[in-house]
Write a protein that holds these residues in place. Structure first.
Motif, PDB file in Angstrom:
ATOM      1  N   VAL A 565       0.846  -1.207   0.000  1.00  0.00           N
ATOM      2  CA  VAL A 565       0.000   0.000   0.000  1.00  0.00           C
ATOM      3  C   VAL A 565       0.873   1.245   0.000  1.00  0.00           C
ATOM      4  O   VAL A 565       0.634   2.212  -0.729  1.00  0.00           O
ATOM      5  CB  VAL A 565      -0.964  -0.010   1.205  1.00  0.00           C
ATOM      6  N   THR A 566       1.903   1.203   0.832  1.00  0.00           N
ATOM      7  CA  THR A 566       2.821   2.353   0.891  1.00  0.00           C
ATOM      8  C   THR A 566       3.505   2.559  -0.463  1.00  0.00           C
ATOM      9  O   THR A 566       3.617   3.689  -0.961  1.00  0.00           O
ATOM     10  CB  THR A 566       3.882   2.116   1.983  1.00  0.00           C
ATOM     11  N   ARG A 567       3.968   1.472  -1.064  1.00  0.00           N
ATOM     12  CA  ARG A 567       4.614   1.577  -2.370  1.00  0.00           C
ATOM     13  C   ARG A 567       3.628   2.063  -3.442  1.00  0.00           C
ATOM     14  O   ARG A 567       3.973   2.878  -4.296  1.00  0.00           O
ATOM     15  CB  ARG A 567       5.177   0.217  -2.788  1.00  0.00           C
ATOM     16  N   HIS A 568       2.421   1.530  -3.381  1.00  0.00           N
ATOM     17  CA  HIS A 568       1.401   1.924  -4.356  1.00  0.00           C
ATOM     18  C   HIS A 568       1.167   3.430  -4.314  1.00  0.00           C
ATOM     19  O   HIS A 568       1.103   4.089  -5.364  1.00  0.00           O
ATOM     20  CB  HIS A 568       0.091   1.172  -4.058  1.00  0.00           C
ATOM     21  N   LYS A 569       1.061   3.947  -3.112  1.00  0.00           N
ATOM     22  CA  LYS A 569       0.792   5.384  -2.971  1.00  0.00           C
ATOM     23  C   LYS A 569       1.999   6.229  -3.366  1.00  0.00           C
ATOM     24  O   LYS A 569       1.850   7.391  -3.759  1.00  0.00           O
ATOM     25  CB  LYS A 569       0.369   5.686  -1.535  1.00  0.00           C
ATOM     26  N   ALA A 570       3.178   5.638  -3.256  1.00  0.00           N
ATOM     27  CA  ALA A 570       4.382   6.398  -3.594  1.00  0.00           C
ATOM     28  C   ALA A 570       4.649   6.438  -5.099  1.00  0.00           C
ATOM     29  O   ALA A 570       5.404   7.285  -5.576  1.00  0.00           O
ATOM     30  CB  ALA A 570       5.585   5.801  -2.877  1.00  0.00           C
ATOM     31  N   LEU A 571       4.062   5.502  -5.824  1.00  0.00           N
ATOM     32  CA  LEU A 571       4.297   5.460  -7.265  1.00  0.00           C
ATOM     33  C   LEU A 571       3.484   6.527  -7.985  1.00  0.00           C
ATOM     34  O   LEU A 571       2.373   6.879  -7.570  1.00  0.00           O
ATOM     35  CB  LEU A 571       3.928   4.077  -7.818  1.00  0.00           C
ATOM     36  N   TYR A 572       4.058   7.008  -9.123  1.00  0.00           N
ATOM     37  CA  TYR A 572       3.313   7.983  -9.931  1.00  0.00           C
ATOM     38  C   TYR A 572       2.391   7.224 -10.870  1.00  0.00           C
ATOM     39  O   TYR A 572       2.825   6.368 -11.631  1.00  0.00           O
ATOM     40  CB  TYR A 572       4.246   8.869 -10.752  1.00  0.00           C
ATOM     41  N   MET A 573       1.119   7.568 -10.806  1.00  0.00           N
ATOM     42  CA  MET A 573       0.155   6.945 -11.703  1.00  0.00           C
ATOM     43  C   MET A 573      -0.758   8.015 -12.281  1.00  0.00           C
ATOM     44  O   MET A 573      -1.201   8.927 -11.569  1.00  0.00           O
ATOM     45  CB  MET A 573      -0.706   5.909 -10.957  1.00  0.00           C
ATOM     46  N   GLU A 574      -1.015   7.871 -13.563  1.00  0.00           N
ATOM     47  CA  GLU A 574      -2.038   8.718 -14.160  1.00  0.00           C
ATOM     48  C   GLU A 574      -3.368   8.418 -13.466  1.00  0.00           C
ATOM     49  O   GLU A 574      -3.576   7.328 -12.941  1.00  0.00           O
ATOM     50  CB  GLU A 574      -2.157   8.427 -15.663  1.00  0.00           C
ATOM     51  N   ARG A 575      -4.239   9.405 -13.448  1.00  0.00           N
ATOM     52  CA  ARG A 575      -5.497   9.249 -12.709  1.00  0.00           C
ATOM     53  C   ARG A 575      -6.232   7.987 -13.150  1.00  0.00           C
ATOM     54  O   ARG A 575      -6.738   7.214 -12.311  1.00  0.00           O
ATOM     55  CB  ARG A 575      -6.379  10.478 -12.955  1.00  0.00           C
ATOM     56  N   GLU A 576      -6.302   7.743 -14.455  1.00  0.00           N
ATOM     57  CA  GLU A 576      -6.998   6.555 -14.943  1.00  0.00           C
ATOM     58  C   GLU A 576      -6.278   5.284 -14.516  1.00  0.00           C
ATOM     59  O   GLU A 576      -6.907   4.282 -14.166  1.00  0.00           O
ATOM     60  CB  GLU A 576      -7.089   6.586 -16.477  1.00  0.00           C
ATOM     61  N   VAL A 577      -4.948   5.331 -14.505  1.00  0.00           N
ATOM     62  CA  VAL A 577      -4.155   4.164 -14.129  1.00  0.00           C
ATOM     63  C   VAL A 577      -4.378   3.814 -12.667  1.00  0.00           C
ATOM     64  O   VAL A 577      -4.565   2.642 -12.305  1.00  0.00           O
ATOM     65  CB  VAL A 577      -2.660   4.417 -14.407  1.00  0.00           C
ATOM     66  N   ARG A 578      -4.349   4.833 -11.796  1.00  0.00           N
ATOM     67  CA  ARG A 578      -4.531   4.571 -10.362  1.00  0.00           C
ATOM     68  C   ARG A 578      -5.871   3.908 -10.097  1.00  0.00           C
ATOM     69  O   ARG A 578      -5.979   2.957  -9.313  1.00  0.00           O
ATOM     70  CB  ARG A 578      -4.417   5.890  -9.586  1.00  0.00           C
ATOM     71  N   GLY A 579      -6.909   4.392 -10.762  1.00  0.00           N
ATOM     72  CA  GLY A 579      -8.235   3.808 -10.551  1.00  0.00           C
ATOM     73  C   GLY A 579      -8.315   2.377 -11.049  1.00  0.00           C
ATOM     74  O   GLY A 579      -8.857   1.501 -10.371  1.00  0.00           O
ATOM     75  N   VAL A 580      -7.754   2.126 -12.225  1.00  0.00           N
ATOM     76  CA  VAL A 580      -7.819   0.781 -12.823  1.00  0.00           C
ATOM     77  C   VAL A 580      -7.042  -0.218 -11.979  1.00  0.00           C
ATOM     78  O   VAL A 580      -7.539  -1.301 -11.645  1.00  0.00           O
ATOM     79  CB  VAL A 580      -7.276   0.802 -14.272  1.00  0.00           C
ATOM     80  N   LEU A 581      -5.816   0.132 -11.586  1.00  0.00           N
ATOM     81  CA  LEU A 581      -5.003  -0.805 -10.823  1.00  0.00           C
ATOM     82  C   LEU A 581      -5.588  -1.059  -9.439  1.00  0.00           C
ATOM     83  O   LEU A 581      -5.524  -2.187  -8.922  1.00  0.00           O
ATOM     84  CB  LEU A 581      -3.571  -0.283 -10.712  1.00  0.00           C
ATOM     85  N   ALA A 582      -6.148  -0.028  -8.820  1.00  0.00           N
ATOM     86  CA  ALA A 582      -6.770  -0.205  -7.504  1.00  0.00           C
ATOM     87  C   ALA A 582      -7.930  -1.188  -7.596  1.00  0.00           C
ATOM     88  O   ALA A 582      -8.092  -2.076  -6.742  1.00  0.00           O
ATOM     89  CB  ALA A 582      -7.253   1.140  -6.973  1.00  0.00           C
ATOM     90  N   ARG A 583      -8.739  -1.049  -8.638  1.00  0.00           N
ATOM     91  CA  ARG A 583      -9.872  -1.960  -8.781  1.00  0.00           C
ATOM     92  C   ARG A 583      -9.409  -3.390  -9.048  1.00  0.00           C
ATOM     93  O   ARG A 583     -10.013  -4.347  -8.547  1.00  0.00           O
ATOM     94  CB  ARG A 583     -10.784  -1.477  -9.920  1.00  0.00           C
ATOM     95  N   GLU A 584      -8.349  -3.523  -9.835  1.00  0.00           N
ATOM     96  CA  GLU A 584      -7.833  -4.869 -10.124  1.00  0.00           C
ATOM     97  C   GLU A 584      -7.302  -5.525  -8.855  1.00  0.00           C
ATOM     98  O   GLU A 584      -7.549  -6.721  -8.600  1.00  0.00           O
ATOM     99  CB  GLU A 584      -6.721  -4.792 -11.179  1.00  0.00           C
ATOM    100  N   VAL A 585      -6.555  -4.747  -8.065  1.00  0.00           N
ATOM    101  CA  VAL A 585      -6.023  -5.297  -6.811  1.00  0.00           C
ATOM    102  C   VAL A 585      -7.170  -5.676  -5.880  1.00  0.00           C
ATOM    103  O   VAL A 585      -7.178  -6.746  -5.254  1.00  0.00           O
ATOM    104  CB  VAL A 585      -5.083  -4.283  -6.139  1.00  0.00           C
ATOM    105  N   GLN A 586      -8.157  -4.796  -5.785  1.00  0.00           N
ATOM    106  CA  GLN A 586      -9.290  -5.055  -4.897  1.00  0.00           C
ATOM    107  C   GLN A 586     -10.060  -6.294  -5.348  1.00  0.00           C
ATOM    108  O   GLN A 586     -10.488  -7.108  -4.514  1.00  0.00           O
ATOM    109  CB  GLN A 586     -10.222  -3.831  -4.891  1.00  0.00           C
ATOM    110  N   ALA A 587     -10.200  -6.457  -6.660  1.00  0.00           N
ATOM    111  CA  ALA A 587     -10.943  -7.609  -7.176  1.00  0.00           C
ATOM    112  C   ALA A 587     -10.248  -8.921  -6.841  1.00  0.00           C
ATOM    113  O   ALA A 587     -10.902  -9.952  -6.654  1.00  0.00           O
ATOM    114  CB  ALA A 587     -11.113  -7.474  -8.684  1.00  0.00           C
ATOM    115  N   VAL A 588      -8.934  -8.890  -6.762  1.00  0.00           N
ATOM    116  CA  VAL A 588      -8.184 -10.114  -6.448  1.00  0.00           C
ATOM    117  C   VAL A 588      -8.108 -10.339  -4.941  1.00  0.00           C
ATOM    118  O   VAL A 588      -8.352 -11.445  -4.439  1.00  0.00           O
ATOM    119  CB  VAL A 588      -6.767 -10.040  -7.059  1.00  0.00           C
TER     120      VAL A 588
END
Length: 626
Positions: A565-588
């Motif tokens: 979670v800490t690493r995820h928040k520290a990474l630079y993500m485009e707004r669309e990317v952050r939303g997509v990856l968060a949903r994918e992680v949550q789905a798994v």
């Protein structure tokens, strides 16, 4: 009774006697007529033989008389050209403007006719006269050529074409009265020149016209030629070439206007095939300068292919369209334009494979990537170039068609592969754009694996790259048009799937902590697959060793999850990317944790020593990732 019958016979006999007597007279008369005819025929023959020689002599005299008259007429015709010399010499040796151009032209034509008549006699006695007339005609022709130079020289001062283009004014032409005068002058010069020593050298008037008008056009266009080169150099650091920012468009418009103006004048001055020759000779110098400018622009384009290949496409579009318009109006110069365009067209043709290769080289040459997974400027540059490329569908259509589908991958193929016209030009451009995008993303994917050790950073980097590509396509209607097919979407989306999968690989270890082994042969038998799970009962049924293992799993999960979670928040993500990856992680992760929590959360009796997150708090943590 016998006597009356004899009387009747006697009367008839008397009539017969009379008839016989008349017949004898007729015979005598016939003999006399025949004798007269014989005598008449004999007399006619005598007359015929007597008059025949006289008639023959009379015919000979008539022929002789006719010949004498013809000789007299010929002598008179011979004397006329000789008389013309004295009559016209005074006019021809004068200045055309002083005696009047019309009168001067008439005198030259009369001398020319007299010279033609003398040449037709083929008499040695006329040779001196022929020489004199040639000299006189040459003088007259020379005077007319001087007049032509004088008239043309009055209107050859260089002009500023931009003034006429911006104000939509017609380019300057020779005055109407001058054009009206020069037509007969040029015709007389051409006719008279056929008797001179350079009779095979063409019309001197044509050369005079082109020698004076050609430099005028070239000088008038010189500033625009310089501007075309300066504008391409001034914008060297401004990124990809923007359509219409180079001066070649204005330069071409001015050249085209000059051609039309000259053509309109030439039609009034020259006749027949001389018109095309005059236009080519007049415009040759300007077209040579124009061709040189295109070659210099081509050198600059080749040196800056990634940013300036678009200028090559623009030049092709401008020059090709202009050549067809000029050819339609004048019937001339098309081949000269095509030849001038050849180097730029070859560069544009090779630029497609160069764009692909340069994209790969630039991507492979990246020595450092953003440590936070951010994208690189190259992605925006390539997508901007592709969006710009779609604005040149016209020239690209012929280039791509001549190359054939896919042959832009190799310059060697481009040179040797035969024409492939099975796909239309729009499909070919779509394929090329897709190949460019794939080449970019494949190369960057390789650099990501080489320079980013973490799967998470690799996944985020590739996702950001895809996001930039996708956003560029969506923001450009032209790109969207060429990449809107199902096959195109699938090919591009495959990179998004690979990027997401790479990022999820970083969470695999965390999700593995939530997996456990269930034994169905112990105690209460096979666990239920539905309904409420009794965590207390499950934990109670575990051995001490199994309980310790579950505690370790919760502890390892907590540490790994918080770290990710800490690493995820520290990474630079485009707004669309952050939303997509968060949903994918949550789905798994969420369903795995929910199941694990339901079964084993009673392991620490609610103290939070091992089970740090309940289902709601974990769900909130995952939702916060977006």
């Amino acid at each position: 009774m016998v006597a009356p019958r004899n009387a009747a016979y006697a009367e008839e006999s008397a009539e017969v006697e009379v008839l016989y007597a008349n017949l004898e007279k007729l015979k005598l008369l016939t003999k006399k007529i025949q004798g007269s005819l014989v005598r008449l025929e004999t007399g006619g023959n005598v007359v015929k033989h007597a008059i025949g020689p006289i008639y023959s002599n009379t015919q000979s005299l008539q022929i002789t008389n006719s010949n004498i008259e013809k000789v007299n007429e010929a002598i008179e015709r011979l004397r006329q050209p000789l008389n013309a010399k004295g009559q016209e010499e005074g006019i021809i040796r004068s200045d055309p403007q002083s005696v009047g151009v019309s009168q001067y032209l008439s005198a030259v034509r009369r001398v020319e006719k007299a010279l033609a008549d003398l040449n037709s006699t083929n008499l040695r006695s006329n040779q001196k006269a022929i020489t004199d007339f040639n000299s006189l005609l040459s003088l007259g022709n020379s005077q007319l050529q001087d007049l032509l130079r004088s008239r043309l020289s009055e209107n050859v001062g260089a002009i500023e074409p931009l003034h006429y283009l911006t104000k939509e004014l017609p380019f300057p032409s020779l005055p109407d009265d001058v054009l009206t005068e020069l037509g007969p002058v040029c015709a007389t010069i051409a006719s008279a020149a056929s008797y001179g020593p350079q009779r095979d050298g063409g019309n001197p008037a044509l050369k005079i016209y082109s020698d004076l008008r050609g430099p005028y056009i070239t000088a008038s266009l010189q500033n625009l030629a310089i501007a075309s080169l300066n504008t391409v150099k001034r914008r060297a650091a401004d990124g990809p070439y923007r359509q219409g920012t180079n001066g070649i468009g204005i330069y071409s418009n001015a050249l085209e206007s000059f051609i039309y103006t000259e053509h309109d004048m030439i039609v009034r001055i020259f006749t027949g095939g001389e018109r095309g020759l005059a236009l080519q000779a007049t415009c040759r110098s300007a077209l040579t300068e124009y061709s040189q400018t295109l070659r210099e622009l081509n050198h600059y384009i080749r040196a800056n292919l990634m940013t300036d290949c678009f200028l090559a496409f623009e030049i092709i579009e401008i020059v090709t369209a202009m050549s067809y318009r000029v050819d339609s109006k004048t019937g001339e110069l098309k081949s000269l334009f095509i030849e001038a365009l050849r180097p730029v067209r070859e560069t544009a043709k090779s630029s497609l494979s160069e764009l692909l290769e340069e994209t790969k080289r630039k991507a492979a040459g990246i020595s450092m990537l953003p440590p936070d997974g951010g994208s690189v400027p190259l992605v925006g540059e390539v997508m901007s170039s592709l969006a710009t490329l779609t604005g040149y569908s016209g020239p690209l259509a012929s280039i791509l068609t001549s190359l054939g589908d896919g042959n832009w991958h190799s310059t060697a193929n481009a040179a040797t592969t035969p024409l492939d016209v099975s796909p239309d030009s729009s499909t070919l451009l779509s394929h090329f754009i897709l190949d460019m995008i794939e080449a970019l993303m494949i190369a960057l994917e390789a650099r990501g694996r080489a320079l980013h050790r973490s799967k998470a950073v690799q996944g985020v980097f590739l996702s950001n790259v895809f996001c930039t590509v996708d956003r560029s396509i969506r923001s450009s209607p032209e790109l969207a048009k060429y990449l809107g097919s199902g096959d195109s979407i699938a090919r591009i989306d495959s990179f998004r799937k690979r990027a997401t999968s790479t990022y999820l690989d970083a969470w695999k270890e965390t999700s593995h902590y939530l997996l456990d082994v269930q034994y169905t042969s112990r105690g209460s038998g096979r666990p239920t697959s539905g309904g409420v799970v009794d965590s207390s009962a499950i934990v109670k049924s575990l051995s001490s060793k199994d309980k310790d293992a579950i505690k370790d799993k919760f502890k390892a999960f907590n540490a790994s999850f918080e770290d990710l979670v800490t690493r995820h928040k520290a990474l630079y993500m485009e707004r669309e990317v952050r939303g997509v990856l968060a949903r994918e992680v949550q789905a798994v992760l969420e369903p795995l944790y929910a199941r694990f929590w339901d079964r084993y959360h009673e392991i620490d009796k609610g103290r939070g020593k091992y089970v740090k997150f309940d289902k709601a708090s974990l769900s909130a943590q995952l939702a916060a990732l977006g």
